[in-house]
Design a protein around this motif. Structure first.
Motif, PDB file in Angstrom:
ATOM      1  N   LEU A 261       0.756  -1.304   0.131  1.00 50.07           N
ATOM      2  CA  LEU A 261      -0.116   0.124   0.024  1.00 50.07           C
ATOM      3  C   LEU A 261       0.921   1.151   0.081  1.00 50.07           C
ATOM      4  CD1 LEU A 261      -2.480  -0.975   2.795  1.00 50.07           C
ATOM      5  CD2 LEU A 261      -3.067  -0.590   0.618  1.00 50.07           C
TER       6      LEU A 261
ATOM      7  N   GLN B 155     -11.961  -7.874  -2.025  1.00 51.85           N
ATOM      8  CA  GLN B 155     -11.812  -7.613  -3.286  1.00 51.85           C
ATOM      9  C   GLN B 155     -10.913  -8.869  -3.863  1.00 51.85           C
ATOM     10  OE1 GLN B 155     -10.009  -3.684  -3.454  1.00 51.85           O
ATOM     11  NE2 GLN B 155      -8.392  -4.460  -4.913  1.00 51.85           N
ATOM     12  N   TYR B 156      -9.779  -9.248  -3.205  1.00 47.70           N
ATOM     13  CA  TYR B 156      -8.970 -10.328  -3.289  1.00 47.70           C
ATOM     14  C   TYR B 156     -10.073 -11.650  -3.580  1.00 47.70           C
ATOM     15  CZ  TYR B 156      -5.279  -7.837  -0.769  1.00 47.70           C
ATOM     16  OH  TYR B 156      -4.610  -6.957  -0.252  1.00 47.70           O
TER      17      TYR B 156
ATOM     18  N   LEU C  84      -6.310   2.785   5.317  1.00 49.19           N
ATOM     19  CA  LEU C  84      -7.484   1.844   4.895  1.00 49.19           C
ATOM     20  C   LEU C  84      -8.615   1.866   5.730  1.00 49.19           C
ATOM     21  CD1 LEU C  84      -5.449  -1.687   4.518  1.00 49.19           C
ATOM     22  CD2 LEU C  84      -6.578  -0.094   2.705  1.00 49.19           C
TER      23      LEU C  84
ATOM     24  N   CYS D  81      -3.605 -11.440  -4.059  1.00 48.67           N
ATOM     25  CA  CYS D  81      -3.072 -10.738  -2.475  1.00 48.67           C
ATOM     26  C   CYS D  81      -2.626  -9.289  -2.747  1.00 48.67           C
ATOM     27  CB  CYS D  81      -2.458 -11.569  -1.799  1.00 48.67           C
ATOM     28  SG  CYS D  81      -2.445 -11.378  -0.093  1.00 48.67           S
ATOM     29  N   ASN D  82      -3.000  -8.645  -3.701  1.00 44.67           N
ATOM     30  CA  ASN D  82      -2.734  -7.443  -4.006  1.00 44.67           C
ATOM     31  C   ASN D  82      -3.839  -6.402  -4.151  1.00 44.67           C
ATOM     32  OD1 ASN D  82      -1.159  -5.329  -5.226  1.00 44.67           O
ATOM     33  ND2 ASN D  82       0.150  -6.682  -5.937  1.00 44.67           N
ATOM     34  N   TRP D  83      -3.478  -5.323  -3.653  1.00 45.46           N
ATOM     35  CA  TRP D  83      -4.676  -4.308  -3.735  1.00 45.46           C
ATOM     36  C   TRP D  83      -4.631  -3.868  -5.034  1.00 45.46           C
ATOM     37  CZ3 TRP D  83      -3.836   0.952  -5.274  1.00 45.46           C
ATOM     38  CH2 TRP D  83      -2.414   1.207  -5.392  1.00 45.46           C
TER      39      TRP D  83
ATOM     40  N   GLY E 179     -11.801  -0.110   4.662  1.00 40.66           N
ATOM     41  CA  GLY E 179     -10.924  -0.728   3.836  1.00 40.66           C
ATOM     42  C   GLY E 179     -10.134  -2.003   3.805  1.00 40.66           C
ATOM     43  N   VAL E 180      -9.936  -2.334   5.117  1.00 42.11           N
ATOM     44  CA  VAL E 180      -9.553  -3.631   5.414  1.00 42.11           C
ATOM     45  C   VAL E 180     -10.525  -4.759   4.888  1.00 42.11           C
ATOM     46  CG1 VAL E 180      -8.497  -5.226   7.132  1.00 42.11           C
ATOM     47  CG2 VAL E 180      -7.941  -3.112   7.342  1.00 42.11           C
TER      48      VAL E 180
ATOM     49  N   ARG F 132     -12.688  -4.373   2.737  1.00 44.55           N
ATOM     50  CA  ARG F 132     -13.038  -4.283   1.386  1.00 44.55           C
ATOM     51  C   ARG F 132     -11.834  -4.858   0.513  1.00 44.55           C
ATOM     52  NH1 ARG F 132     -14.730   1.104   1.842  1.00 44.55           N
ATOM     53  NH2 ARG F 132     -12.697   1.834   1.303  1.00 44.55           N
ATOM     54  N   LEU F 133     -10.580  -4.784   1.146  1.00 41.52           N
ATOM     55  CA  LEU F 133      -9.317  -5.301   0.447  1.00 41.52           C
ATOM     56  C   LEU F 133      -9.392  -6.861   0.422  1.00 41.52           C
ATOM     57  CD1 LEU F 133      -6.516  -4.044  -0.389  1.00 41.52           C
ATOM     58  CD2 LEU F 133      -5.930  -4.421   1.895  1.00 41.52           C
TER      59      LEU F 133
ATOM     60  N   ASN G 276      -0.924  -5.823   2.916  1.00 39.02           N
ATOM     61  CA  ASN G 276      -0.219  -5.399   1.961  1.00 39.02           C
ATOM     62  C   ASN G 276       0.973  -4.188   2.720  1.00 39.02           C
ATOM     63  OD1 ASN G 276      -1.596  -4.810  -1.287  1.00 39.02           O
ATOM     64  ND2 ASN G 276      -1.207  -6.924  -0.143  1.00 39.02           N
TER      65      ASN G 276
END
Ligand SMILES: *Cc1c(COP(=O)(O)O)cnc(C)c1O
Length: 498
Positions: free
Chosen positions: A103, A386-387, A375, A466-468, A379-380, A382-383, A316
């Motif tokens: 990040l 998202q993965y 985040l 595993c990447n934003w 944000g955590v 969502r991250l 991240n």
């Protein structure tokens, strides 16, 4: 460091100070320029390294000179020599192992960590580093829904988090039947500790067991189901077979291949009935706890005695950053705390040395602190979601290709796919060979990066997000790259089987 050549015009005190400031600024600006170019160019650069080992050695193994280079030249030479050997794991098209990107706020904090050069061993060495860990540790417990009173340590990764937690476990299970301090007496003469762990465990558990002198021979692998989860009956049978043995049980939140979770709710109470210590390897899967949508997968996880996870994977943060948590802080502290006359201990703050295996150490709490500030709670979650979303999309896209098949469907951010050799007489090992060949060819294109594994006796390609940075474009580029190498491999089967 090069000796300063003090020019006459800078021979004053002010001049000297300016020379130093100037060197710092020049070095940092050069680094910022290169880092920015690197990160903004990730979309165009190859994901895999662009040189082989011989080339890289020739580039990097320059003769060490008597006289050093001026600071900027040193930075330039370093960047130029190393760059071709970088793997763009910070790229959104890197799907190998479980590595994690970085990040922006966490990278910035990490740079400052180096510039500030704090020794995060004691509160006295760096109050800011100590309080950053104190605060970030509490935030992490909250996000991962772990018992509030748990102690924690910021370590180099999940491997060392296992070592930290299992050191506390070793002591606690031995002290159920003896009054010994394993840290003082050593283990000889003490009862053997058995370690019950699913057959599909991550190999870092074995290293932790070996490092702690528990003996890998004392690991008893438990039968697992098709997803790598510990099966209940053999688990119960193993526990009751030797009731008096001090026992550590290791369960998984996120199997490395399938992303599956052990049945914590069902199994932990059984382990507790037999007085076992339960440790959880949650390197990436523990983060499901932070998402309302996925948290049920890890239900009951809070009943364990210790938990290991990573910051440098799901969260991240840059390397190296892992977290150990122990439910009863006294077990944790007793395993690590030491006093020495030359140390300055804090009465009203947390000295990291009381909880960590290392002594002098990087203030790695800063990057976690900054990552969580940037985040926020949502944000955590969502991250993580998202993965999981991109893992599903990517897996769906790959398995729609000819000769591709699903080996293990995504539970969280991991899935397995395979490729089948279309020849009518093809055997298992031909499918395996094709799968490995496809992975090799994709990585060669530089468009995306995948790694393989052996799952239930067959080769599979891992789909691991595993990447934003990973977005729709990365996913479609990766699928297109796979489609293209697959079609050329299938049209030239000889090349595949050569
Ligand atoms: C990555 C991983 C580890 C090891 O973690 P490090 O951060 O590399 O030390 C342990 N267990 C699992 C399940 C992992 O994915």
């Amino acid at each position: 460091m090069r000796k300063k050549r003090v020019a006459p015009w800078s021979a004053t005190f002010y001049g000297l100070v300016m020379t130093y400031i100037d060197e710092d600024a020049r070095a940092l600006r050069a680094a910022a320029r290169h880092a920015e170019a690197y990160l903004s160019g990730l979309g165009h650069r190859r994901v895999a390294a662009s040189v082989d080992v011989g080339d890289l050695r020739r580039r990097m193994a320059v003769e060490l000179q008597d006289d050093g280079l001026p600071v900027e030249a040193a930075v330039e030479a370093f960047v130029e020599n190393a760059s071709p050997g970088l793997v763009a794991s910070a790229s959104g098209r890197f799907f190998g192992w479980v590595v994690g990107g970085t990040l922006p706020a966490a990278v910035a904090a990490d740079w400052l960590t180096a510039a500030w050069d704090q020794n995060a061993a004691l509160y006295a060495c760096s109050p800011a580093a100590a309080i950053a860990e104190e605060v970030a540790g509490a935030w992490l417990k909250d996000l991962l829904v772990l018992p509030r009173g748990s102690s924690f340590a910021f370590v180099t990764g999940c491997q060392m988090a296992h070592v930290t937690c299992l050191a506390a476990a070793r002591r606690a299970v031995l002290r159920q039947t003896t009054s010994c301090d394993p840290e003082v007496q050593g283990l000889s003469g003490l009862p053997r500790i058995r370690i019950l762990v699913g057959a599909q465990r991550h190999a870092s558990i074995e290293r932790a067991v070996g490092l702690l002198g528990l003996g890998r021979a004392n690991i008893a692998p438990l039968p697992v189901d098709g997803l790598g989860r510990i099966r209940r009956e053999p688990f119960e049978a193993a526990l009751s077979a030797n009731r008096s043995a001090p026992t550590i049980v290791v369960m998984q939140a996120g199997d490395i291949a399938t992303g599956s979770f052990d049945d914590f709710k069902g199994l932990i109470p059984i382990a507790k009935r037999f007085g076992a210590w339960v440790h959880i390897d949650g390197a990436f899967g523990l983060w499901a706890r932070a998402s309302e949508r996925y948290s049920q997968l890890a239900a009951g996880c809070e009943l364990a005695d210790s938990w290991a996870t990573d910051g440098h994977k799901v969260l991240n943060t840059p390397f190296d950053c892992g977290y150990a948590f122990v439910a009863r802080s006294q077990d944790h502290r007793a395993a690590f705390s030491l006093r020495a006359s030359y140390l300055t201990h804090a009465d009203d703050a947390r000295d990291q040395i009381d909880w960590n295996p290392d002594w002098s150490r990087r203030a790695r709490g800063f990057s976690t602190y900054a990552a969580l500030l940037s985040l926020g709670r949502s944000g955590v979650s969502r991250l993580f979601e998202q993965y999981c979303h991109w893992t599903e999309t990517l897996t769906g896209g790959i398995t729609a290709l000819p000769q591709a098949e699903l080996v293990s469907k995504p539970i969280i951010n991991q899935a397995l796919v395979g490729f089948r050799d279309p020849r009518p007489d093809a055997a298992e090992r031909d499918h395996d060979r094709l799968t490995d060949e496809i992975i090799r060819r994709i990585n060669e294109t530089g468009e995306a990066f995948f790694t393989g594994t052996t799952w239930n006796g067959r080769r599979a390609m891992r789909v691991s997000v595993c990447n934003w940075r990973t977005d729709a474009d990365d996913v479609s580029r990766a699928i297109a790259a796979i489609a293209s190498v697959l079609s050329s491999a299938l049209s030239a089967p000889r090349a595949v089987h050569a």
